[in-house]
Design a protein around this motif. Structure first.
Motif, short mmCIF file in Angstrom:
data_model
loop_
_atom_site.label_atom_id
_atom_site.label_comp_id
_atom_site.label_asym_id
_atom_site.label_seq_id
_atom_site.Cartn_x
_atom_site.Cartn_y
_atom_site.Cartn_z
N ARG A 128 40.29 45.00 28.97
CA ARG A 128 41.58 44.66 28.36
C ARG A 128 41.39 43.55 27.34
NH1 ARG A 128 44.60 43.64 33.90
NH2 ARG A 128 42.50 42.90 34.34
N LYS A 129 42.00 43.71 26.19
CA LYS A 129 41.80 42.77 25.09
C LYS A 129 42.87 41.69 25.03
CE LYS A 129 38.21 45.06 23.67
NZ LYS A 129 36.86 44.49 23.81
N SER A 130 43.94 41.83 25.80
CA SER A 130 45.04 40.90 25.69
C SER A 130 44.63 39.50 26.14
CB SER A 130 46.23 41.38 26.52
OG SER A 130 45.87 41.46 27.89
N ARG A 131 45.24 38.50 25.49
CA ARG A 131 44.98 37.11 25.84
C ARG A 131 46.29 36.45 26.28
NH1 ARG A 131 40.47 34.40 21.84
NH2 ARG A 131 39.03 36.16 21.77
N CYS A 132 46.13 35.41 27.07
CA CYS A 132 47.30 34.66 27.53
C CYS A 132 46.84 33.25 27.88
CB CYS A 132 47.94 35.34 28.75
SG CYS A 132 46.83 35.43 30.18
N GLU A 133 47.78 32.39 28.22
CA GLU A 133 47.42 31.05 28.68
C GLU A 133 47.01 31.15 30.15
OE1 GLU A 133 47.11 28.03 27.19
OE2 GLU A 133 47.29 29.21 25.33
N VAL A 134 45.72 31.00 30.39
CA VAL A 134 45.20 31.11 31.75
C VAL A 134 45.24 29.74 32.42
CG1 VAL A 134 43.19 31.72 33.16
CG2 VAL A 134 43.67 32.99 31.05
N ASP A 135 45.89 29.67 33.58
CA ASP A 135 45.94 28.44 34.37
C ASP A 135 44.58 28.26 35.04
OD1 ASP A 135 46.29 26.43 36.26
OD2 ASP A 135 48.31 27.08 36.81
N MET A 136 43.73 27.43 34.46
CA MET A 136 42.37 27.28 34.96
C MET A 136 42.32 26.61 36.34
SD MET A 136 40.29 28.72 32.93
CE MET A 136 38.69 28.03 33.38
N ARG A 137 43.28 25.74 36.61
CA ARG A 137 43.29 25.09 37.92
C ARG A 137 43.55 26.12 39.02
NH1 ARG A 137 47.08 19.87 39.60
NH2 ARG A 137 46.14 19.49 41.63
N ALA A 138 44.52 27.00 38.80
CA ALA A 138 44.82 28.04 39.78
C ALA A 138 43.66 29.02 39.90
CB ALA A 138 46.10 28.77 39.40
N LEU A 139 43.06 29.36 38.75
CA LEU A 139 41.93 30.29 38.77
C LEU A 139 40.75 29.71 39.54
CD1 LEU A 139 40.48 32.86 37.85
CD2 LEU A 139 39.91 31.68 35.72
N LEU A 140 40.42 28.43 39.29
CA LEU A 140 39.31 27.79 39.99
C LEU A 140 39.56 27.72 41.50
CD1 LEU A 140 36.59 26.55 38.98
CD2 LEU A 140 38.21 27.07 37.16
N GLU A 142 41.34 29.73 43.29
CA GLU A 142 41.20 31.08 43.84
C GLU A 142 39.73 31.48 43.96
OE1 GLU A 142 41.52 35.46 41.95
OE2 GLU A 142 43.31 34.22 41.69
N ARG A 143 38.93 31.20 42.92
CA ARG A 143 37.53 31.63 42.95
C ARG A 143 36.70 30.78 43.91
NH1 ARG A 143 38.40 36.09 42.58
NH2 ARG A 143 36.16 36.53 42.37
N ILE A 174 37.51 35.54 31.52
CA ILE A 174 37.31 34.16 31.95
C ILE A 174 36.98 34.12 33.44
CG2 ILE A 174 38.48 31.96 32.33
CD1 ILE A 174 37.45 32.45 29.48
N THR A 175 37.56 35.01 34.22
CA THR A 175 37.20 35.09 35.64
C THR A 175 35.73 35.45 35.80
OG1 THR A 175 39.45 35.76 36.23
CG2 THR A 175 37.73 36.19 37.84
N LYS A 176 35.23 36.34 34.95
CA LYS A 176 33.82 36.70 34.97
C LYS A 176 32.95 35.47 34.68
CE LYS A 176 33.59 40.99 35.95
NZ LYS A 176 33.05 41.19 37.31
N VAL A 177 33.37 34.66 33.72
CA VAL A 177 32.63 33.45 33.37
C VAL A 177 32.57 32.50 34.56
CG1 VAL A 177 32.68 31.36 31.96
CG2 VAL A 177 33.08 33.59 30.90
#
Length: 270
Positions: A128-140, A142-143, A174-177
């Motif tokens: 998927r090519k779409s971009r958005c404002e990713v909440d990095m704190r929430a992502l971190l 979760e991961r 970004i999740t892959k990164v």
């Protein structure tokens, strides 16, 4: 092709040519009598290279087909393993079997990450090519929860300092990164060592104890298939994927390392 008297073939600038007397003036003297004409044919330099590299191209195409077919075939059994492990009734398991199930889950998660990397590298155009404002704190958060069993398995201390931060990016990529940076830290930190995660506005740092990375290798480790520690396994694609995705999002990815202490830190800056 039969050669006429006095004719000869040659190659010039990638073109096949033939040269011969301008006209039949045997026995005559002078510049005109000795003049020759050269005719150049079609440029065949690319053709020559293509013919020479044809076997290599065939091998590359066969390898690409194998990777795509393999990733497709892996998906079904891997999904079945993950689903079975997640839905198993753990209340009826003995302590011994509970440990076995935990091993199965860790192995399945590892395969899932490797599979995800291969799929991305092989089918990136389908992402998927779409971009958005990713909440990095929430992502971190979760991961890190996802990787908790890996930290526990290697008895690693996790030190995290997660502040508010966001980045405009493709959430899947970004999740892959993040997964590759955390997986890399788990792999190279010694048992009982420490992994630190720092998130602040415009920057993410993932650090681990270990042997350190020599200065001359800190840029090369982002090259695909580059491996400088063979006893750790892996394919050498994780950090290459990190750099590839970061370049797409104008994120700077770099490696800092203190060879004396052995601490290595991967920075993302945006």
């Amino acid at each position: 092709m039969e050669e006429e008297a006095g004719e000869s073939e040659f190659v010039s600038g990638g073109r096949v040519g033939i040269t011969g007397p301008l006209q039949n003036m045997e026995g005559e003297k002078g510049r005109l009598a000795n003049a020759k004409i050269s005719l150049l044919g079609k440029d065949i330099s690319n053709l020559k290279y293509r013919l020479a590299l044809a076997p290599l191209y065939a091998q590359i195409r066969a390898l690409a087909r194998f990777i795509k077919d393999s990733t497709h075939e892996i998906n079904t059994p891997l999904s079945a393993i993950m689903m079975s492990a997640e839905t198993m009734d753990r209340g009826e398991l003995s302590e011994r079997n509970a440990k076995r199930l935990a091993n199965i889950e860790l192995a399945a998660k590892t395969l899932e990450r490797i599979y995800g990397n291969l799929v991305y590298l092989s089918f990136e155009q389908d992402a998927r090519k779409s971009r958005c404002e990713v909440d990095m704190r929430a992502l971190l958060a979760e991961r890190l929860e996802y990787f908790a069993p890996f930290f526990e398995r290697r008895n690693l201390r996790l030190v995290s300092n997660l502040n508010e931060a966001s980045v405009n990016a493709n959430a899947y990529e970004i999740t892959k990164v993040v997964d590759n940076l955390l997986g890399n830290a788990v792999k190279y930190a010694p048992k009982g060592g420490e992994v630190a995660v720092l998130l602040r506005a415009g920057a993410l740092a993932v650090s681990n104890d270990g042997e350190g990375v020599p200065k001359e290798l800190r840029e090369r480790i982002f090259e695909r298939y580059a491996r400088f520690n063979t006893d750790k396994g892996g394919f050498g694609i994780g950090l290459a994927l990190v750099r590839q995705i970061c370049d797409k999002h104008n994120i700077r990815a770099r490696c800092d390392s203190d060879e004396k202490s052995g601490k290595t830190t991967f920075w993302l800056e945006w």
